[in-house]
Design a protein around this motif. Sequence first.
Motif, PDB file in Angstrom:
ATOM      1  N   GLN A 184       0.825  -1.211   0.000  1.00 40.52           N
ATOM      2  CA  GLN A 184       0.000   0.000   0.000  1.00 40.52           C
ATOM      3  C   GLN A 184       0.859   1.262   0.000  1.00 40.52           C
ATOM      4  N   ASP A 185       1.965   1.235   0.716  1.00 41.22           N
ATOM      5  CA  ASP A 185       2.871   2.382   0.762  1.00 41.22           C
ATOM      6  C   ASP A 185       3.479   2.638  -0.614  1.00 41.22           C
ATOM      7  N   ARG A 190       3.465   5.659  -5.976  1.00 43.77           N
ATOM      8  CA  ARG A 190       3.244   5.677  -7.428  1.00 43.77           C
ATOM      9  C   ARG A 190       2.086   6.614  -7.789  1.00 43.77           C
ATOM     10  N   ALA A 191       0.987   6.541  -7.021  1.00 40.01           N
ATOM     11  CA  ALA A 191      -0.179   7.372  -7.313  1.00 40.01           C
ATOM     12  C   ALA A 191       0.150   8.854  -7.142  1.00 40.01           C
ATOM     13  N   THR A 192       0.924   9.196  -6.109  1.00 43.80           N
ATOM     14  CA  THR A 192       1.299  10.592  -5.882  1.00 43.80           C
ATOM     15  C   THR A 192       2.173  11.106  -7.017  1.00 43.80           C
ATOM     16  N   VAL A 221       4.161   5.312 -14.820  1.00 43.07           N
ATOM     17  CA  VAL A 221       5.087   5.191 -13.705  1.00 43.07           C
ATOM     18  C   VAL A 221       5.593   3.761 -13.628  1.00 43.07           C
ATOM     19  N   GLY A 222       6.822   3.624 -13.078  1.00 42.67           N
ATOM     20  CA  GLY A 222       7.440   2.306 -13.039  1.00 42.67           C
ATOM     21  C   GLY A 222       8.080   1.994 -11.709  1.00 42.67           C
ATOM     22  N   GLY A 223       9.413   1.936 -11.684  1.00 40.56           N
ATOM     23  CA  GLY A 223      10.140   1.532 -10.495  1.00 40.56           C
ATOM     24  C   GLY A 223       9.987   2.509  -9.338  1.00 40.56           C
ATOM     25  N   VAL A 224      10.025   1.959  -8.113  1.00 41.93           N
ATOM     26  CA  VAL A 224       9.902   2.768  -6.898  1.00 41.93           C
ATOM     27  C   VAL A 224      11.037   2.410  -5.952  1.00 41.93           C
ATOM     28  N   SER A 225      11.658   3.448  -5.380  1.00 43.87           N
ATOM     29  CA  SER A 225      12.690   3.241  -4.366  1.00 43.87           C
ATOM     30  C   SER A 225      12.323   4.070  -3.149  1.00 43.87           C
ATOM     31  N   ASN A 263       4.322  12.456   3.719  1.00 48.90           N
ATOM     32  CA  ASN A 263       3.390  13.479   4.168  1.00 48.90           C
ATOM     33  C   ASN A 263       2.301  12.794   4.981  1.00 48.90           C
ATOM     34  N   GLY A 264       2.515  12.680   6.287  1.00 50.27           N
ATOM     35  CA  GLY A 264       1.581  11.928   7.112  1.00 50.27           C
ATOM     36  C   GLY A 264       1.591  10.461   6.727  1.00 50.27           C
ATOM     37  N   CYS A 265       0.426   9.962   6.298  1.00 59.26           N
ATOM     38  CA  CYS A 265       0.330   8.569   5.851  1.00 59.26           C
ATOM     39  C   CYS A 265       0.510   8.443   4.343  1.00 59.26           C
ATOM     40  N   GLY A 266       0.747   9.548   3.674  1.00 62.33           N
ATOM     41  CA  GLY A 266       0.925   9.526   2.230  1.00 62.33           C
ATOM     42  C   GLY A 266       2.248  10.141   1.810  1.00 62.33           C
ATOM     43  N   TRP A 267       2.270  10.713   0.607  1.00 58.28           N
ATOM     44  CA  TRP A 267       3.483  11.284   0.035  1.00 58.28           C
ATOM     45  C   TRP A 267       3.173  12.616  -0.631  1.00 58.28           C
ATOM     46  N   ARG A 268       4.210  13.422  -0.845  1.00 59.58           N
ATOM     47  CA  ARG A 268       4.083  14.631  -1.643  1.00 59.58           C
ATOM     48  C   ARG A 268       5.315  14.776  -2.520  1.00 59.58           C
ATOM     49  N   ALA A 269       5.136  15.343  -3.703  1.00 53.55           N
ATOM     50  CA  ALA A 269       6.231  15.505  -4.656  1.00 53.55           C
ATOM     51  C   ALA A 269       7.072  16.719  -4.291  1.00 53.55           C
ATOM     52  N   THR A 270       8.403  16.572  -4.397  1.00 48.45           N
ATOM     53  CA  THR A 270       9.315  17.657  -4.065  1.00 48.45           C
ATOM     54  C   THR A 270      10.305  17.976  -5.184  1.00 48.45           C
ATOM     55  N   GLY A 271      10.399  17.139  -6.209  1.00 50.96           N
ATOM     56  CA  GLY A 271      11.381  17.436  -7.247  1.00 50.96           C
ATOM     57  C   GLY A 271      11.297  16.478  -8.418  1.00 50.96           C
ATOM     58  N   TYR A 272      11.972  16.864  -9.490  1.00 49.19           N
ATOM     59  CA  TYR A 272      11.968  16.080 -10.723  1.00 49.19           C
ATOM     60  C   TYR A 272      13.334  16.151 -11.383  1.00 49.19           C
TER      61      TYR A 272
END
Length: 275
Positions: A184-185, A190-192, A221-225, A263-272
């Motif tokens: 789920q994490d 990926r969704a964010t 979207v693909g790989g996640v680290s 970001n709490g229980c989720g994520w937020r984007a900070t860069g590209y």
Amino acid sequence: MRRLLTLTVLASALAASSAHAADLRLGLNTSAALGCQIVGLRAGVQSDRIGLYGQVSYCNAQNATGASFGGGVSYDVAKFNNLNVYLLGGIDTLPSGSLATSLGAGLRYSTPLLPVEGYVEAGAQFIRSSLLTVPGPRLALGVNYRLSVENLQGSMVPDPKQADDASVQYAGSAPAECNLTQEQDVASARATASSAASSGLSDASGAYGAVYSGISYNVSVGGVSISGNSAKVSGSVKLSATQRSSGQPVGGTFGGTISLTRNGCGWRATGYSRG
């Protein structure tokens, strides 16, 4: 064509708060307040909902002209997509030697991946002198460059594999109170990343609409680290459009990596970064 695609991708995907991160801000500010027109520089830091800032300004008042120094505190009360609503209070010195205190509310807008944000603030100002206190309105406009501390720490996160590889590198976990599994994490990251890329591309499409028609894009979207409270998600963007002046179609596919912070229980984007 190459120039369009480069500008569009960069505009749509460059560098949002958590208890584990802080945003550093540096920007230009102009305000209209009782007896003083001000243009200045503002620098600050924000962690979670609370922000602190300092400001140095040029003040052009009827009875005194010179430098004004001050600072303030803000508190975010609501968020609607890319728009934040906050309350603020501050104090400034005036060239006349008086002090001006202010209270008000503000709106701050930023795209998910661009490190630039604009804001507008409105409220009341109270000038205190040795004899009396004079109330009046205050309006401020400004633009900030925002740098996330987690964005710097994100360089410690290993780069995920290419967009066509859905590999997962996981060295962290969500807060216990979130009750999230690893799967789920990862899905949340990926969704964010996908949502941030799509939102940024939508903003860029509007900016380039006068030059190009039929702008369309597809985000994959693909790989996640994930390492602790930072993450990177690889992906690709397929772009296509028609140049209005020549009627020629343009397009291409670009790969890249989006950096995230928890970001709490989720994520937020900070860069590209382009890959």
